[in-house]
Design an enzyme around this catalytic site. Sequence first.
Site, PDB file in Angstrom:
ATOM      1  N   SER A  26      -7.154   3.438   2.524  1.00  0.00           N
ATOM      2  CA  SER A  26      -6.254   4.507   2.678  1.00  0.00           C
ATOM      3  C   SER A  26      -7.177   5.909   2.917  1.00  0.00           C
ATOM      4  O   SER A  26      -7.792   5.966   2.092  1.00  0.00           O
ATOM      5  CB  SER A  26      -5.659   4.635   1.291  1.00  0.00           C
ATOM      6  OG  SER A  26      -4.710   5.677   0.972  1.00  0.00           O
ATOM      7  N   ASP A  94       2.751   8.425  -0.805  1.00  0.00           N
ATOM      8  CA  ASP A  94       3.447   7.238  -1.033  1.00  0.00           C
ATOM      9  C   ASP A  94       2.447   5.983  -1.011  1.00  0.00           C
ATOM     10  O   ASP A  94       2.838   5.054  -1.838  1.00  0.00           O
ATOM     11  CB  ASP A  94       4.356   7.120   0.022  1.00  0.00           C
ATOM     12  CG  ASP A  94       5.565   7.966  -0.233  1.00  0.00           C
ATOM     13  OD1 ASP A  94       5.830   8.614  -1.190  1.00  0.00           O
ATOM     14  OD2 ASP A  94       6.365   8.298   0.872  1.00  0.00           O
ATOM     15  N   GLU A  95       1.665   5.761  -0.153  1.00  0.00           N
ATOM     16  CA  GLU A  95       0.587   4.815  -0.197  1.00  0.00           C
ATOM     17  C   GLU A  95      -0.161   4.871  -1.514  1.00  0.00           C
ATOM     18  O   GLU A  95      -0.481   3.699  -1.974  1.00  0.00           O
ATOM     19  CB  GLU A  95      -0.441   5.101   1.205  1.00  0.00           C
ATOM     20  CG  GLU A  95      -0.848   3.921   1.641  1.00  0.00           C
ATOM     21  CD  GLU A  95      -1.790   4.429   3.034  1.00  0.00           C
ATOM     22  OE1 GLU A  95      -1.430   4.102   3.763  1.00  0.00           O
ATOM     23  OE2 GLU A  95      -2.945   4.993   2.783  1.00  0.00           O
ATOM     24  N   LEU A  96      -0.712   5.916  -1.842  1.00  0.00           N
ATOM     25  CA  LEU A  96      -1.329   6.031  -3.141  1.00  0.00           C
ATOM     26  C   LEU A  96      -0.418   5.495  -4.192  1.00  0.00           C
ATOM     27  O   LEU A  96      -0.920   4.682  -5.246  1.00  0.00           O
ATOM     28  CB  LEU A  96      -2.033   7.354  -3.488  1.00  0.00           C
ATOM     29  CG  LEU A  96      -2.799   7.432  -4.608  1.00  0.00           C
ATOM     30  CD1 LEU A  96      -4.214   6.893  -4.320  1.00  0.00           C
ATOM     31  CD2 LEU A  96      -3.089   8.903  -5.030  1.00  0.00           C
TER      32      LEU A  96
END
Length: 168
Positions: A26, A94-96
Amino acid sequence: MASSSMQKGTSSSYSAPQWMYDVYLSFRGKDTRNNFTSHLYSNLEQRGIDVYMDDSGLERGKTIEPALWQAIEDSRFSIVVFSRDYASSPWCLDELVKIVQCMKEMGHTVLPVFYDVDPSEVADQKRNYKKAFIEHKEKFSENLDKVKCWSDCLSTVANLSGWDVRNR
């Protein structure tokens, strides 16, 4: 039947997940894709570590594509490369959130890397991170719970043991 991906302390009746990837990366593409993250990816791959790294500038929308959600779930570890502008990207945040969800629910291991940013700046949302969250609160004023969740997840991951790679 036990698997090498089975987590310590689990019961023998537990069916361990089969990981598609060893590591999910990420990162904020425009900050680190063509320098630190591409070198990290290459080095991990050369050592036989199967890494998921998006292969193009995916930041077209505001939500994570289902394939990325799946890649996070299918990875044993996530390496989160915090850079100066990581928090300015709703996509990265959002990924986190998904990564933290997998950490809490599936035992996913998260490894933070602080690239050209002080770990306390991330954990306490200072400097660029503070500026990004002021902007998020304005832009997402109708959904401040989402902004709070982003902030909480940043603090959670930034307080994990990781690597500080400033000035290297």
